[in-house]
Enzyme design. Structure first.
Site, PDB file in Angstrom:
ATOM      1  N   THR A  33      -9.241 -15.485 113.067  1.00 26.43           N
ATOM      2  CA  THR A  33     -10.358 -14.549 113.157  1.00 26.43           C
ATOM      3  C   THR A  33     -11.680 -15.290 113.288  1.00 26.43           C
ATOM      4  OG1 THR A  33      -9.188 -12.842 111.909  1.00 26.43           O
ATOM      5  CG2 THR A  33     -11.584 -12.685 111.969  1.00 26.43           C
TER       6      THR A  33
ATOM      7  N   GLN B 192       0.367 -15.887 117.722  1.00 25.18           N
ATOM      8  CA  GLN B 192       1.773 -15.517 117.558  1.00 25.18           C
ATOM      9  C   GLN B 192       2.707 -16.406 118.376  1.00 25.18           C
ATOM     10  OE1 GLN B 192       3.233 -13.707 115.454  1.00 25.18           O
ATOM     11  NE2 GLN B 192       1.652 -12.371 114.631  1.00 25.18           N
TER      12      GLN B 192
ATOM     13  N   SER C 263      -3.340 -19.756 114.211  1.00 26.39           N
ATOM     14  CA  SER C 263      -3.313 -19.394 112.802  1.00 26.39           C
ATOM     15  C   SER C 263      -2.188 -20.159 112.115  1.00 26.39           C
ATOM     16  CB  SER C 263      -3.102 -17.888 112.634  1.00 26.39           C
ATOM     17  OG  SER C 263      -2.975 -17.541 111.262  1.00 26.39           O
TER      18      SER C 263
ATOM     19  N   CYS D 208      -3.150  -7.056 110.026  1.00 24.53           N
ATOM     20  CA  CYS D 208      -4.554  -6.684 109.926  1.00 24.53           C
ATOM     21  C   CYS D 208      -4.763  -5.186 110.049  1.00 24.53           C
ATOM     22  CB  CYS D 208      -5.363  -7.400 111.006  1.00 24.53           C
ATOM     23  SG  CYS D 208      -5.312  -9.191 110.859  1.00 24.53           S
TER      24      CYS D 208
END
Length: 359
Positions: A74, A153, A173, A300
């Site tokens: 993010t 992902q 991430s 999220c």
């Protein structure tokens, strides 16, 4: 009476911490120095930081100098999209993850964005359904567009590389490939300059100020190295086989089930489905009480009542989208666990009252 362990089938939300990551984090906890200090202790901390940077670059297919450590995808997305080229908001398809959707201009077309030199934002793989979007993103980059890629992902699940196309930037991430939560990276192509969101000490080559999260970064680097090893060993083909076995059982028990994005390339671990009249909140609660962790989509947004914006973008009817469930497996998910999940889910389905026709 012994109780069976819970089944964790929500790897797309956060993969379990890899043992290698935990070991690296524990070792980093013993290092007293600040990575920016020039004394021996600081140099030891810097060595941990740069080793992690090299490991992450090896997984991502980029240069170590192109890795900017952040608190997660993010923040990394905001670093790139909050101050886009020319001050013009990015274009992106309506199924982007919320971390990129927040900066997207919904009023322009892709052609207009290209003509104006705006960033084009794509997901390498869509996290709710597992649909792989790399081909479109790579084609746009090779055609000269400025492409920003959400690779969160995809990283560690498919053999994707940043240097496969002239992307401008990508975000990662840590928790998606077995590193610690709250840690990530912006991959910024060499020569691309950005205005830092955080200003101060000038860490990360003046691209992101603030003392680096050395413990988290050490874990992310170790997880990246292990994830690269898994990819090279073909581990995810076995995960795909287990996912496909679950989906065959799902369709055998409930032929009316809709499996989203099943007709195109998908992440090997992801199964998103829905049954008419079975709401996702009820469905998840029943599975949770039976000892199974799944989700209704992106972590999220899965706590929200409204249907997923991703499924809406795919044209899934609202009534069906409100029943969406995502099952996501990982390299340590076993055949026995898949069998137990099939048994649990089939039992719940058989006991379920006959639903009314979907509106």
């Amino acid at each position: 009476m012994s109780r069976l362990p819970r089944l964790y089938l929500d790897w797309n939300a956060a993969a379990p911490l890899r043992p290698e990551a935990k070991s690296a984090m524990l070792a980093a906890m013993e290092t007293a120095g600040n990575p920016s200090s020039v004394h021996a202790e600081g140099r030891a901390a810097r060595a941990i930081l740069e080793t992690a940077r090299e490991r992450l670059a090896a997984l991502a297919g980029c240069k170590p100098s192109e890795v900017v450590f952040t608190s997660g995808a993010t923040e990394a997305a905001a670093m790139m999209l909050a101050n886009p080229p020319g001050g013009l908001k990015a274009w992106g398809p309506p199924d982007l993850h919320s971390c990129a959707m927040a900066w997207r201009d919904p009023e322009i077309s892709e052609d207009q964005a290209r003509a104006e030199g705006r960033l084009l934002a794509f997901a390498a793989a869509e996290g709710e359904t597992g649909a792989i979007r790399l081909e479109q993103a790579e084609a746009a980059a090779r055609a000269g567009a400025q492409v920003f890629l959400d690779a969160s992902q995809a990283m560690g699940k498919i053999a994707w590389r940043f240097d496969a196309a002239p992307f401008r930037a990508a975000v990662l991430s840590s928790s998606k490939f077995g590193g610690p939560k709250g840690c990530g990276a912006l991959i910024l192509r060499e020569g691309v300059e950005i205005e830092p969101l955080l200003k101060g000490g000038g860490q990360e080559s003046r691209r992101r100020s603030g003392t680096e999260n050395l413990i988290g970064i050490a874990g992310m680097g170790a997880a990246a190295e292990a994830a690269k090893r898994d990819l090279e060993a073909g581990v995810w083909a076995q995960v795909r086989d287990r996912r496909d076995r679950w989906e065959a059982a799902l369709k055998a028990e409930a032929p009316e089930a809709a499996i989203f994005a099943a007709q195109g390339p998908r992440l090997p671990n992801t199964s998103a489905f829905a049954l008419p009249g079975w709401r996702s909140d009820t469905h998840m609660m029943q599975l949770d009480l039976a000892g199974v962790a799944v989700s209704s989509g992106s972590a999220c947004s899965s706590g929200k009542v409204a249907a997923s914006h991703v499924l809406k973008a795919l044209g899934v009817p609202e009534a069906l989208a409100q029943g969406a469930i995502r099952v996501s497996l990982g390299p340590t998910t076993t055949d026995a666990e898949v069998d137990r999940f099939i048994e649990i889910w089939t039992g719940l389905h058989k006991r379920r009252p006959t639903p009314q026709a979907a509106a």
